[in-house]
Write an enzyme that holds these catalytic residues in place. Structure first.
Site, mmCIF file in Angstrom:
data_model
loop_
_atom_site.group_PDB
_atom_site.id
_atom_site.type_symbol
_atom_site.label_atom_id
_atom_site.label_comp_id
_atom_site.label_asym_id
_atom_site.label_seq_id
_atom_site.Cartn_x
_atom_site.Cartn_y
_atom_site.Cartn_z
ATOM 1 C CE LYS A 103 21.402 7.277 -18.435
ATOM 2 N NZ LYS A 103 22.472 6.276 -18.713
ATOM 3 C CE1 TYR A 115 19.217 2.493 -20.913
ATOM 4 C CE2 TYR A 115 18.192 2.759 -18.764
ATOM 5 C CZ TYR A 115 18.951 3.266 -19.802
ATOM 6 O OH TYR A 115 19.450 4.549 -19.733
ATOM 7 C CG PHE A 134 25.853 -3.006 -18.250
ATOM 8 C CD1 PHE A 134 24.679 -2.321 -18.557
ATOM 9 C CD2 PHE A 134 26.693 -3.383 -19.304
ATOM 10 C CE1 PHE A 134 24.337 -2.006 -19.861
ATOM 11 C CE2 PHE A 134 26.355 -3.077 -20.628
ATOM 12 C CZ PHE A 134 25.170 -2.387 -20.895
ATOM 13 N NE ARG A 174 24.224 8.473 -28.397
ATOM 14 C CZ ARG A 174 24.140 7.425 -27.548
ATOM 15 N NH1 ARG A 174 22.955 7.072 -27.022
ATOM 16 N NH2 ARG A 174 25.197 6.750 -27.214
ATOM 17 C CB THR A 207 28.689 4.979 -23.168
ATOM 18 O OG1 THR A 207 27.923 4.990 -24.376
ATOM 19 C CG2 THR A 207 27.916 4.239 -22.086
ATOM 20 N NE ARG A 230 26.299 9.627 -21.217
ATOM 21 C CZ ARG A 230 25.818 8.730 -22.075
ATOM 22 N NH1 ARG A 230 26.451 8.496 -23.214
ATOM 23 N NH2 ARG A 230 24.709 8.065 -21.798
ATOM 24 C CG ASN A 288 26.093 7.276 -18.529
ATOM 25 O OD1 ASN A 288 24.921 7.332 -18.124
ATOM 26 N ND2 ASN A 288 26.457 6.498 -19.525
ATOM 27 C CG HIS A 316 18.521 7.519 -22.519
ATOM 28 N ND1 HIS A 316 19.053 6.316 -22.943
ATOM 29 C CD2 HIS A 316 17.495 7.812 -23.360
ATOM 30 C CE1 HIS A 316 18.348 5.902 -23.999
ATOM 31 N NE2 HIS A 316 17.397 6.788 -24.261
ATOM 32 C CD GLU A 376 14.964 5.347 -26.222
ATOM 33 O OE1 GLU A 376 15.725 4.367 -26.174
ATOM 34 O OE2 GLU A 376 15.381 6.531 -26.258
HETATM 35 P P1 IDP Z 1 24.339 5.028 -24.129
HETATM 36 O O1 IDP Z 1 23.573 5.499 -22.904
HETATM 37 O O2 IDP Z 1 25.548 5.870 -24.390
HETATM 38 O O3 IDP Z 1 23.458 4.859 -25.345
HETATM 39 P P2 IDP Z 1 24.321 2.109 -23.912
HETATM 40 O O4 IDP Z 1 25.396 1.227 -24.443
HETATM 41 O O5 IDP Z 1 23.015 2.136 -24.630
HETATM 42 O O6 IDP Z 1 24.948 3.581 -23.761
HETATM 43 O O7 IDP Z 1 24.077 1.676 -22.389
HETATM 44 C C1 IDP Z 1 22.950 2.134 -21.684
HETATM 45 C C2 IDP Z 1 23.399 2.560 -20.309
HETATM 46 O O8 IDP Z 1 23.860 1.417 -19.587
HETATM 47 C C3 IDP Z 1 24.594 3.529 -20.253
HETATM 48 O O9 IDP Z 1 24.228 4.872 -20.465
HETATM 49 C C4 IDP Z 1 25.122 3.289 -18.861
HETATM 50 O O10 IDP Z 1 24.327 3.937 -17.851
HETATM 51 C C5 IDP Z 1 24.940 1.781 -18.732
HETATM 52 N N1 IDP Z 1 26.144 1.044 -19.178
HETATM 53 C C6 IDP Z 1 26.571 0.855 -20.451
HETATM 54 N N2 IDP Z 1 27.694 0.127 -20.501
HETATM 55 C C7 IDP Z 1 27.983 -0.167 -19.208
HETATM 56 C C8 IDP Z 1 29.042 -0.926 -18.576
HETATM 57 O O11 IDP Z 1 29.941 -1.464 -19.226
HETATM 58 N N3 IDP Z 1 28.997 -0.991 -17.216
HETATM 59 C C9 IDP Z 1 28.010 -0.421 -16.452
HETATM 60 N N4 IDP Z 1 27.011 0.283 -17.011
HETATM 61 C C10 IDP Z 1 26.992 0.418 -18.362
HETATM 62 MG MG MG Z 2 21.940 3.525 -25.719
#
Ligand code: IDP
Ligand code: MG
Length: 139
Positions: free
Chosen positions: A11, A51, A59, A87, A93, A104, A114, A117, A128
């Protein structure tokens, strides 16, 4: 178990911080073969599309802003059990919950910024990968 493909993004936060090389090294140390790799920068419609599953989440707009703020590195990866394996390399996350030794845990600032992805299932990995690569691009 069989060889599987997954999709990953380094990212904008990690690319800007010069952490892409170390993250790639962690991915390769975990046994992944890089079969596609390029740098790009997402447009707002691309980030919204990528997304889309999160479009009702509070968010979402912050996430789109973050993902379009600078260059990213997109990757196609191959390994046994690649989706689940990546993962594990990524960590949770929210970096506060990420295990020691994960990307992370090492590099992420917070739950939004973070660093990495990774696809969450083989079906999304296929979607994807097609979003960013044409079959002819992949080794
Ligand atoms: P992942 O990347 O671990 O699969 P997802 O739930 O798919 O997590 O969320 C996609 C992305 O959205 C996360 O990697 C992060 O950058 C952002 N994100 C997820 N949850 C939050 C939140 O509660 N606040 C702000 N950003 C979030
Ligand atoms: Mg995800």
């Amino acid at each position: 178990m069989s060889v599987e493909r997954t999709f990953s993004i380094i990212k904008p936060d990690a690319v800007a911080a010069g952490q892409a090389g170390e993250i790639l090294a962690m991915i390769q140390s975990a046994g992944f073969k890089i079969i596609g790799l390029r740098m790009t920068r997402l447009t707002e419609p691309q980030a919204q599309g990528f997304y889309a599953v999160h479009k009702e989440r509070p968010f979402f707009s912050g996430l789109v802003k973050f993902m379009t703020e600078g260059p990213i590195m997109v990757m196609a990866l191959e390994r046994e059990d690649a989706v689940k394996g990546l993962r594990e390399v990524m960590g949770a996350t929210n970096p506060a919950n990420a295990a020691e030794g994960t990307v992370r845990k090492r590099f992420a600032a917070n739950i939004e910024r973070n660093c990495i992805h990774g696809s969450d299932a083989p079906e999304t990995a296929g979607q994807e990968l097609r979003f960013f690569f044409s079959t002819a691009d992949l080794l």
